[in-house]
Enzyme design. Structure first.
Site, PDB file in Angstrom:
ATOM      1  N   SER A 192      38.046  77.755  36.621  1.00 32.40           N
ATOM      2  CA  SER A 192      38.358  79.395  36.021  1.00 32.40           C
ATOM      3  C   SER A 192      40.259  78.219  36.452  1.00 32.40           C
ATOM      4  O   SER A 192      40.204  78.235  38.057  1.00 32.40           O
ATOM      5  CB  SER A 192      38.660  80.129  37.582  1.00 32.40           C
ATOM      6  OG  SER A 192      38.895  81.309  37.650  1.00 32.40           O
ATOM      7  N   LYS A 246      38.032  79.131  32.035  1.00 32.99           N
ATOM      8  CA  LYS A 246      38.439  80.652  31.890  1.00 32.99           C
ATOM      9  C   LYS A 246      40.192  80.722  32.687  1.00 32.99           C
ATOM     10  O   LYS A 246      40.670  79.848  33.484  1.00 32.99           O
ATOM     11  CB  LYS A 246      38.149  81.348  33.251  1.00 32.99           C
ATOM     12  CG  LYS A 246      38.184  82.444  34.022  1.00 32.99           C
ATOM     13  CD  LYS A 246      36.706  82.792  34.597  1.00 32.99           C
ATOM     14  CE  LYS A 246      38.011  83.283  35.851  1.00 32.99           C
ATOM     15  NZ  LYS A 246      36.478  83.922  36.670  1.00 32.99           N
ATOM     16  N   ASP A 281      32.376  91.564  36.436  1.00 33.93           N
ATOM     17  CA  ASP A 281      32.481  90.929  37.635  1.00 33.93           C
ATOM     18  C   ASP A 281      32.944  92.101  39.410  1.00 33.93           C
ATOM     19  O   ASP A 281      32.257  92.887  39.491  1.00 33.93           O
ATOM     20  CB  ASP A 281      34.128  89.979  38.222  1.00 33.93           C
ATOM     21  CG  ASP A 281      33.957  88.919  39.049  1.00 33.93           C
ATOM     22  OD1 ASP A 281      33.341  89.234  40.194  1.00 33.93           O
ATOM     23  OD2 ASP A 281      34.939  88.788  39.729  1.00 33.93           O
TER      24      ASP A 281
HETATM   25  O1  OSB Z   1      37.781  86.683  39.362  1.00 37.77           O
HETATM   26  O2  OSB Z   1      36.962  85.881  39.420  1.00 37.77           O
HETATM   27  C1  OSB Z   1      37.287  85.687  40.305  1.00 37.77           C
HETATM   28  C2  OSB Z   1      38.599  83.919  42.709  1.00 37.77           C
HETATM   29  C3  OSB Z   1      38.781  84.058  43.780  1.00 37.77           C
HETATM   30  C4  OSB Z   1      38.875  86.008  43.826  1.00 37.77           C
HETATM   31  C5  OSB Z   1      38.276  85.950  42.641  1.00 37.77           C
HETATM   32  C6  OSB Z   1      37.976  85.139  41.276  1.00 37.77           C
HETATM   33  C7  OSB Z   1      37.876  83.630  41.476  1.00 37.77           C
HETATM   34  C8  OSB Z   1      38.475  82.946  40.422  1.00 37.77           C
HETATM   35  C9  OSB Z   1      37.931  81.284  41.363  1.00 37.77           C
HETATM   36  O3  OSB Z   1      37.588  83.051  39.590  1.00 37.77           O
HETATM   37  C10 OSB Z   1      36.642  80.788  40.725  1.00 37.77           C
HETATM   38  C11 OSB Z   1      36.119  79.387  41.326  1.00 37.77           C
HETATM   39  O4  OSB Z   1      36.628  78.443  41.087  1.00 37.77           O
HETATM   40  O5  OSB Z   1      35.745  79.395  42.404  1.00 37.77           O
HETATM   41 MG    MG Z   2      36.382  87.452  38.211  1.00 39.02          MG
END
Ligand code: OSB
Ligand code: MG
Length: 372
Positions: A135, A161, A238
């Site tokens: 991400s 992502k 999510d």
């Molecule tokens: O929306 O998935 C999410 C991190 C903090 C809060 C929400 C999200 C995220 C990430 C990071 O997308 C995911 C990661 O690398 O742990």
């Molecule tokens: Mg998310």
């Protein structure tokens, strides 16, 4: 097993680089680690909260308060034959899922260690390796983001992502497509849009994204249904999914085609497994999301990802993506094909390094029944 001691640690760890989402930027992670002790064995759980209530309503302080006042009294000095019993005991308490998940997770680890099996085996997972993606946070500078995409593609991540927010969306995704072609790409909006943005999503729909994650309100499944009916791109939920019943209703309505299962958000591994099974029965694909975890939470994520319906690469990137040093050993590593090997050691499968966990602990609370 009887839980004879619980230790709660307030942790602060500084990330290698800041991570920006539509709700804000963070560089420091404030979270909790729970230790559940029984007969000389220790199980570890991570409470994936942060210092602010912007992703969900829980914070370090609210979780700590719920854990101390309500969750610990339900488990301390109690006998459990299976961690699912913890989930049942906690069910009377509304929400506070990250707090519940942390305590339950520590007991899942303890249970597996006592049985001498891996946490993955205890959950019924069969994969020996999992496939992961990454991400990427929002960047002020588009070239910086393109540079990040280039680097992580070379490192082998199997899903890219990118976080989006109004003003940092369509042109960013288009630029990635133009430069890197048909890579496995998706976008995560963290609830930054509304149905008024339908024309924008229609444009995004032309980019052959794997999915668009949580485009609309954090507590919505009705508008998401409308949006999904207008798009070919799958919507992944999510923030909107906190329970088995949330997942059931979203599937029934057609509000999404994919669910991001985060263990903390749904209240623990027992609930995560139940949602996984429900999705499998309904042909809804799932993947494991992340909350910028330390190695302990990351190890829990690896274990749940070994279940069969986790078919889409998750956000569980290796330790080195986040941390200068992790609190577990060995640290979590990934090969150049985006695979992480599942540890064969009992429980979470990694050793917690005493010196490192102490180094990042800012407060340690010990709960045990006084014996006279
Ligand atoms: O929306 O998935 C999410 C991190 C903090 C809060 C929400 C999200 C995220 C990430 C990071 O997308 C995911 C990661 O690398 O742990
Ligand atoms: Mg998310």
């Amino acid at each position: 097993m009887k839980i004879d001691k619980i230790v709660v640690r307030r942790m602060v760890m500084n990330m290698k680089s800041p991570f920006e989402t539509s709700f804000g930027k963070q560089q420091e992670r404030s979270f909790l680690i729970i230790e559940a002790h029984s007969n000389g064995l220790i199980g570890y759980g991570e409470c994936v909260v942060s210092g602010f209530p912007y992703y969900s309503e829980e914070t370090v302080s609210t979780a700590l308060s719920i854990i101390e006042e309500f969750l610990i009294p339900l488990v301390l000095d109690q006998e459990f034959s299976h961690p699912d019993e913890v989930n049942s005991k906690f069910s009377r308490i509304r929400r506070n899922n990250m707090a519940k998940s942390a305590v339950e997770g520590a007991i899942w680890d303890l249970y597996s260690k006592e049985k001498g099996i891996t946490l993955a085996e205890a959950l019924g997972g069969e994969k020996k390796e999992i496939t992961v993606g990454i991400s990427l946070g929002i960047e002020d500078d588009l070239e910086a983001l393109l540079g990040n995409v280039d680097r992580v593609l070379k490192q082998g991540f199997q899903k890219i992502k990118v976080k989006i927010k109004p003003g940092k969306d369509l042109h960013v995704l288009k630029a990635i497509r133009e430069r890197f072609g048909d890579i496995p790409l998706m976008a995560d909006a963290n609830s930054a849009y509304s149905l008024k943005d339908l024309p924008l999503f229609k444009e995004m729909d032309k980019l052959n994204l794997m999915m668009i994650e949580q485009p609309l309100e954090h507590d919505d499944i009705v508008d998401h249904r409308k949006l999904q009916s207008e798009l070919n791109t799958p919507i992944c939920l999510d923030e909107s999914i906190h329970s088995y019943d949330d997942a059931r209703r979203a599937i029934e309505l057609g509000s999404c085609k994919i669910i991001n299962i985060k263990v903390g958000r749904v209240g623990g591994l027992s609930a995560a497994k139940a949602i996984h099974d429900l999705c499998e029965e309904n042909d809804v694909a799932v993947w494991c999301g992340g909350m910028l975890e330390s190695g302990i939470g990351r190890a829990h994520n690896i274990a749940i990802t070994t279940l069969s319906n986790f078919t889409i690469p998750g956000d569980t990137a290796p330790s080195s993506r986040y941390w200068h040093e992790d609190i577990i050993e060995p640290e979590i590593t990934m090969d150049t094909n985006g695979h992480i090997q599942v540890s064969a050691k009992p429980g979470i499968g990694y050793n917690v390094i005493e010196e490192k966990i102490e180094k990042y602990t800012i407060e340690k609370l010990v709960f045990e029944t006084q014996t006279i």
